[in-house]
Design an enzyme around this catalytic site. Structure first.
Site, PDB file in Angstrom:
ATOM      1  N   THR A   1       0.807  -1.227   0.000  1.00  0.00           N
ATOM      2  CA  THR A   1       0.000   0.000   0.000  1.00  0.00           C
ATOM      3  C   THR A   1       0.834   1.267   0.000  1.00  0.00           C
ATOM      4  O   THR A   1       1.961   1.290   0.533  1.00  0.00           O
ATOM      5  CB  THR A   1      -0.895   0.025   1.256  1.00  0.00           C
ATOM      6  OG1 THR A   1      -1.412   1.343   1.453  1.00  0.00           O
ATOM      7  CG2 THR A   1      -0.151  -0.375   2.517  1.00  0.00           C
TER       8      THR A   1
ATOM      9  N   GLU B   1       0.283   3.583   1.926  1.00  0.00           N
ATOM     10  CA  GLU B   1       0.463   3.946   3.342  1.00  0.00           C
ATOM     11  C   GLU B   1       1.893   3.651   3.799  1.00  0.00           C
ATOM     12  O   GLU B   1       2.353   4.194   4.802  1.00  0.00           O
ATOM     13  CB  GLU B   1      -0.507   3.161   4.218  1.00  0.00           C
ATOM     14  CG  GLU B   1      -1.862   3.789   4.383  1.00  0.00           C
ATOM     15  CD  GLU B   1      -1.837   5.058   5.236  1.00  0.00           C
ATOM     16  OE1 GLU B   1      -1.387   4.990   6.383  1.00  0.00           O
ATOM     17  OE2 GLU B   1      -2.277   6.098   4.741  1.00  0.00           O
TER      18      GLU B   1
ATOM     19  N   TYR C   1      -0.878   0.166  10.998  1.00  0.00           N
ATOM     20  CA  TYR C   1      -1.251  -0.469   9.732  1.00  0.00           C
ATOM     21  C   TYR C   1      -0.110  -0.347   8.709  1.00  0.00           C
ATOM     22  O   TYR C   1       0.311  -1.335   8.093  1.00  0.00           O
ATOM     23  CB  TYR C   1      -2.532   0.172   9.177  1.00  0.00           C
ATOM     24  CG  TYR C   1      -2.832  -0.223   7.752  1.00  0.00           C
ATOM     25  CD1 TYR C   1      -3.405  -1.458   7.463  1.00  0.00           C
ATOM     26  CD2 TYR C   1      -2.518   0.626   6.679  1.00  0.00           C
ATOM     27  CE1 TYR C   1      -3.662  -1.829   6.141  1.00  0.00           C
ATOM     28  CE2 TYR C   1      -2.771   0.262   5.368  1.00  0.00           C
ATOM     29  CZ  TYR C   1      -3.341  -0.968   5.107  1.00  0.00           C
ATOM     30  OH  TYR C   1      -3.584  -1.332   3.806  1.00  0.00           O
TER      31      TYR C   1
ATOM     32  N   LYS D   1       2.284  -3.305   6.961  1.00  0.00           N
ATOM     33  CA  LYS D   1       2.369  -3.556   5.519  1.00  0.00           C
ATOM     34  C   LYS D   1       3.826  -3.495   5.024  1.00  0.00           C
ATOM     35  O   LYS D   1       4.201  -4.207   4.099  1.00  0.00           O
ATOM     36  CB  LYS D   1       1.475  -2.571   4.761  1.00  0.00           C
ATOM     37  CG  LYS D   1      -0.019  -2.866   4.911  1.00  0.00           C
ATOM     38  CD  LYS D   1      -0.406  -4.132   4.164  1.00  0.00           C
ATOM     39  CE  LYS D   1      -1.883  -4.411   4.186  1.00  0.00           C
ATOM     40  NZ  LYS D   1      -2.287  -5.540   3.344  1.00  0.00           N
TER      41      LYS D   1
HETATM   42  P1  NAP Z   1     -11.369  -4.702   2.920  1.00  0.00           P
HETATM   43  O1  NAP Z   1     -12.579  -4.377   2.109  1.00  0.00           O
HETATM   44  O2  NAP Z   1     -11.236  -4.142   4.301  1.00  0.00           O
HETATM   45  O3  NAP Z   1     -11.238  -6.295   2.983  1.00  0.00           O
HETATM   46  C1  NAP Z   1     -10.367  -6.911   3.890  1.00  0.00           C
HETATM   47  C2  NAP Z   1     -10.548  -8.409   3.802  1.00  0.00           C
HETATM   48  O4  NAP Z   1      -9.664  -9.017   4.756  1.00  0.00           O
HETATM   49  C3  NAP Z   1     -11.953  -8.893   4.146  1.00  0.00           C
HETATM   50  O5  NAP Z   1     -12.277  -9.968   3.308  1.00  0.00           O
HETATM   51  C4  NAP Z   1     -11.800  -9.375   5.583  1.00  0.00           C
HETATM   52  O6  NAP Z   1     -12.709 -10.402   5.941  1.00  0.00           O
HETATM   53  C5  NAP Z   1     -10.406  -9.954   5.523  1.00  0.00           C
HETATM   54  N1  NAP Z   1      -9.826 -10.078   6.854  1.00  0.00           N
HETATM   55  C6  NAP Z   1      -9.552  -9.087   7.735  1.00  0.00           C
HETATM   56  N2  NAP Z   1      -9.027  -9.585   8.866  1.00  0.00           N
HETATM   57  C7  NAP Z   1      -8.990 -10.936   8.693  1.00  0.00           C
HETATM   58  C8  NAP Z   1      -8.565 -12.023   9.523  1.00  0.00           C
HETATM   59  N3  NAP Z   1      -8.059 -11.806  10.734  1.00  0.00           N
HETATM   60  N4  NAP Z   1      -8.666 -13.292   9.030  1.00  0.00           N
HETATM   61  C9  NAP Z   1      -9.164 -13.505   7.789  1.00  0.00           C
HETATM   62  N5  NAP Z   1      -9.581 -12.523   6.973  1.00  0.00           N
HETATM   63  C10 NAP Z   1      -9.490 -11.268   7.429  1.00  0.00           C
HETATM   64  O7  NAP Z   1     -10.047  -4.247   2.158  1.00  0.00           O
HETATM   65  P2  NAP Z   1      -9.833  -3.931   0.593  1.00  0.00           P
HETATM   66  O8  NAP Z   1     -10.080  -2.475   0.369  1.00  0.00           O
HETATM   67  O9  NAP Z   1     -10.531  -4.934  -0.234  1.00  0.00           O
HETATM   68  O10 NAP Z   1      -8.249  -4.133   0.474  1.00  0.00           O
HETATM   69  C11 NAP Z   1      -7.696  -5.413   0.184  1.00  0.00           C
HETATM   70  C12 NAP Z   1      -6.243  -5.458   0.607  1.00  0.00           C
HETATM   71  O11 NAP Z   1      -5.530  -4.415  -0.067  1.00  0.00           O
HETATM   72  C13 NAP Z   1      -6.005  -5.204   2.096  1.00  0.00           C
HETATM   73  O12 NAP Z   1      -4.891  -5.971   2.483  1.00  0.00           O
HETATM   74  C14 NAP Z   1      -5.654  -3.733   2.176  1.00  0.00           C
HETATM   75  O13 NAP Z   1      -4.858  -3.476   3.312  1.00  0.00           O
HETATM   76  C15 NAP Z   1      -4.902  -3.547   0.875  1.00  0.00           C
HETATM   77  N6  NAP Z   1      -4.960  -2.229   0.266  1.00  0.00           N
HETATM   78  C16 NAP Z   1      -6.149  -1.607   0.050  1.00  0.00           C
HETATM   79  C17 NAP Z   1      -6.174  -0.378  -0.572  1.00  0.00           C
HETATM   80  C18 NAP Z   1      -7.460   0.346  -0.839  1.00  0.00           C
HETATM   81  O14 NAP Z   1      -7.415   1.553  -1.112  1.00  0.00           O
HETATM   82  N7  NAP Z   1      -8.603  -0.332  -0.851  1.00  0.00           N
HETATM   83  C19 NAP Z   1      -4.967   0.230  -0.983  1.00  0.00           C
HETATM   84  C20 NAP Z   1      -3.769  -0.457  -0.760  1.00  0.00           C
HETATM   85  C21 NAP Z   1      -3.773  -1.695  -0.154  1.00  0.00           C
HETATM   86  P3  NAP Z   1     -14.108 -10.101   6.694  1.00  0.00           P
HETATM   87  O15 NAP Z   1     -15.086  -9.806   5.608  1.00  0.00           O
HETATM   88  O16 NAP Z   1     -14.377 -11.364   7.413  1.00  0.00           O
HETATM   89  O17 NAP Z   1     -13.867  -8.916   7.606  1.00  0.00           O
HETATM   90  N1  GDD Z   2     -11.853   7.215   7.425  1.00  0.00           N
HETATM   91  C1  GDD Z   2     -11.941   8.548   7.541  1.00  0.00           C
HETATM   92  N2  GDD Z   2     -13.036   9.064   8.159  1.00  0.00           N
HETATM   93  N3  GDD Z   2     -10.947   9.308   7.036  1.00  0.00           N
HETATM   94  C2  GDD Z   2     -11.088  10.654   7.142  1.00  0.00           C
HETATM   95  C3  GDD Z   2     -12.191  11.253   7.750  1.00  0.00           C
HETATM   96  C4  GDD Z   2     -13.209  10.427   8.301  1.00  0.00           C
HETATM   97  O1  GDD Z   2     -14.204  10.870   8.850  1.00  0.00           O
HETATM   98  N4  GDD Z   2     -12.038  12.595   7.683  1.00  0.00           N
HETATM   99  C5  GDD Z   2     -10.886  12.821   7.051  1.00  0.00           C
HETATM  100  N5  GDD Z   2     -10.294  11.656   6.721  1.00  0.00           N
HETATM  101  C6  GDD Z   2      -8.984  11.507   6.067  1.00  0.00           C
HETATM  102  C7  GDD Z   2      -8.027  10.566   6.781  1.00  0.00           C
HETATM  103  O2  GDD Z   2      -7.410  11.243   7.900  1.00  0.00           O
HETATM  104  C8  GDD Z   2      -7.060  10.240   5.648  1.00  0.00           C
HETATM  105  O3  GDD Z   2      -6.091  11.237   5.537  1.00  0.00           O
HETATM  106  C9  GDD Z   2      -7.947  10.275   4.403  1.00  0.00           C
HETATM  107  O4  GDD Z   2      -9.183  10.914   4.797  1.00  0.00           O
HETATM  108  C10 GDD Z   2      -8.273   8.898   3.820  1.00  0.00           C
HETATM  109  O5  GDD Z   2      -8.759   8.062   4.868  1.00  0.00           O
HETATM  110  P1  GDD Z   2      -9.367   6.606   4.557  1.00  0.00           P
HETATM  111  O6  GDD Z   2     -10.451   6.715   3.543  1.00  0.00           O
HETATM  112  O7  GDD Z   2      -9.702   5.989   5.866  1.00  0.00           O
HETATM  113  O8  GDD Z   2      -8.174   5.860   3.811  1.00  0.00           O
HETATM  114  P2  GDD Z   2      -6.616   5.738   4.158  1.00  0.00           P
HETATM  115  O9  GDD Z   2      -5.880   6.542   3.140  1.00  0.00           O
HETATM  116  O10 GDD Z   2      -6.344   6.005   5.576  1.00  0.00           O
HETATM  117  O11 GDD Z   2      -6.362   4.191   3.930  1.00  0.00           O
HETATM  118  C11 GDD Z   2      -6.909   3.521   2.784  1.00  0.00           C
HETATM  119  O12 GDD Z   2      -6.011   3.598   1.709  1.00  0.00           O
HETATM  120  C12 GDD Z   2      -4.740   2.954   1.931  1.00  0.00           C
HETATM  121  C13 GDD Z   2      -3.901   3.183   0.679  1.00  0.00           C
HETATM  122  O13 GDD Z   2      -3.249   4.394   0.767  1.00  0.00           O
HETATM  123  C14 GDD Z   2      -7.177   2.061   3.205  1.00  0.00           C
HETATM  124  O14 GDD Z   2      -7.874   1.398   2.181  1.00  0.00           O
HETATM  125  C15 GDD Z   2      -5.883   1.315   3.463  1.00  0.00           C
HETATM  126  O15 GDD Z   2      -6.163  -0.069   3.683  1.00  0.00           O
HETATM  127  C16 GDD Z   2      -4.994   1.475   2.211  1.00  0.00           C
HETATM  128  O16 GDD Z   2      -3.780   0.813   2.416  1.00  0.00           O
END
Ligand code: NAP
Ligand code: GDD
Length: 327
Positions: A128, A130, A152, A156
């Site tokens: 990520t 992050e 987090y 990662k």
């Molecule tokens: P998500 O919607 O939060 O999905 C997370 C998945 O992980 C869910 O299927 C959840 O299962 C499973 N999980 C969590 N804890 C677990 C545990 N202890 N044992 C087994 N399964 C578990 O995340 P996503 O947005 O699809 O992201 C997928 C991956 O990409 C994650 O690793 C995230 O950190 C990474 N990532 C995401 C983004 C983004 O912007 N979306 C960006 C960079 C990297 P349950 O349904 O049972 O909770």
């Molecule tokens: N969640 C959340 N809720 N974020 C807020 C809020 C709020 O009410 N207000 C402001 N923010 C700001 C957070 O402080 C952060 O800077 C930004 O919005 C994005 O927050 P999130 O949507 O929670 O995403 P993230 O960037 O922290 O993390 C997501 O993206 C990562 C990739 O860069 C997640 O999907 C991570 O799993 C992923 O790795």
């Protein structure tokens, strides 16, 4: 011969899009889910509704090496996409222990089980942006140093290092996708984009009047999850394993996202968004913007959906789901 894929985190946003992508390419798709998901499919498997009859789910947990070993042995995948993680940054500050445990040990367990049972399997790790955290230059590339700002992010970085170490030590075909934020109508409601689009929809429908947000100045590079899962798949189709930034190359503030989302339903965000210190983080990642040149040049990948289309897609989906939600 039909290829077999195993996805951890298949119930999440990315897992569901990836499963659809692989099915469309003729794969046999298996997913690892927590036992509780099988007991409560309506609430926990909603993202997989349309494809449930075409995939095979296995109960296992990131906390249990034995359960992951058993699934790896039974499924014998050609490709393993390790997406499961505690993925919410705010929560990682509240419970650093379980985040670190699931995300680091869980990744090591999956890597070890694959290496032991199916060493020829290709492995994808969900890294990520992050990991970059406190950046001192922009845009970020594969060469940008990591300075994670949350448990987090730290977990990662460790997962990324583990995947690279399995590649270097054992010759595992392990790739990490350094994915920047990607969103969709399937995004969890705790993440800021979906929190905003669902609030805009509720307020438009007269079901609410305001939404409380944290740091509006934070800037993110937001893309569409459906585009990003294609990059994951492409990484595992290359001749050699590698790590790739996946991003759009454009960044916007949370405030700008809110302004545009509320404008889509004819509202002025400044009349409905309330800043609440409760949503600020102990340490913030202020700016992320990715340079995806390597993915474009080596994988032939580019994002298709721009931010305006993404917001439109999310707001329309939330208007529909909020209007039909039972009250
Ligand atoms: P998500 O919607 O939060 O999905 C997370 C998945 O992980 C869910 O299927 C959840 O299962 C499973 N999980 C969590 N804890 C677990 C545990 N202890 N044992 C087994 N399964 C578990 O995340 P996503 O947005 O699809 O992201 C997928 C991956 O990409 C994650 O690793 C995230 O950190 C990474 N990532 C995401 C983004 C983004 O912007 N979306 C960006 C960079 C990297 P349950 O349904 O049972 O909770
Ligand atoms: N969640 C959340 N809720 N974020 C807020 C809020 C709020 O009410 N207000 C402001 N923010 C700001 C957070 O402080 C952060 O800077 C930004 O919005 C994005 O927050 P999130 O949507 O929670 O995403 P993230 O960037 O922290 O993390 C997501 O993206 C990562 C990739 O860069 C997640 O999907 C991570 O799993 C992923 O790795």
């Amino acid at each position: 011969m039909t290829k077999v894929a195993l996805i951890t985190g298949i119930t999440g946003q990315d897992g569901s899009y990836l499963a659809e992508h692989l099915l469309a390419r003729g794969y046999e798709v298996h997913g690892i889910v927590r036992r509780v998901a099988l007991e409560d499919p309506r609430d926990r498997l909603w993202r997989l509704d349309a494809i449930l009859p075409r995939i095979t789910l296995h109960a296992a947990s990131l906390e249990s090496y034995a359960s992951l070993f058993h699934v790896a042995d039974k499924v014998r995948p050609d490709e393993c996409y390790h997406l499961a993680a505690q993925s919410f940054v705010n929560y990682s500050f509240e419970d650093a222990f379980s985040t670190i445990n699931a995300n680091i040990n869980g990744t090591l367990f999956v890597l070890s089980a694959i290496q032991d049972r199916v060493p020829g399997c290709r492995f994808y790790f969900a890294a990520t942006s992050e990991m970059f955290g406190k950046v001192d230059h922009s845009p970020q590339t594969e060469a940008t140093p990591f300075h994670p700002r949350s448990p987090y992010g730290i977990s990662k970085v460790a997962g990324f290092d583990l995947a690279r170490n399995y590649r270097e030590s054992y010759g595992l075909f392990a790739c990490s996708g350094i994915l920047f934020n990607h969103e969709s109508p399937r995004r969890g409601r705790e993440f800021v984009t979906r929190k905003i689009t669902s609030a805009a929809a509720r307020i438009k429908l007269g079901l609410d009047t305001s939404v409380r947000l944290g740091n509006l100045a934070a800037q993110r590079d937001w893309g569409f999850a459906g585009d990003y899962v294609e990059a994951m798949w492409l990484m595992l189709q290359q001749d050699a394993p590698g790590d790739y930034v996946v991003a759009t190359g454009r960044t916007h503030s949370v405030e700008e996202f809110a302004r545009r989302a509320f404008a889509k339903v004819g509202l002025d965000y400044s009349e409905h968004v309330v800043t609440d210190p409760a949503f600020f983080r102990p340490a913030e990642v202020e700016l992320l913007c990715g340079d995806y040149s390597r993915a474009r040049e080596q994988l032939g990948w580019s994002p298709r959906v721009d931010l305006d289309e993404l917001i439109e897609m999310m707001v329309q989906a939330d208007l529909q789901s909020e209007a039909s939600r039972p009250r």
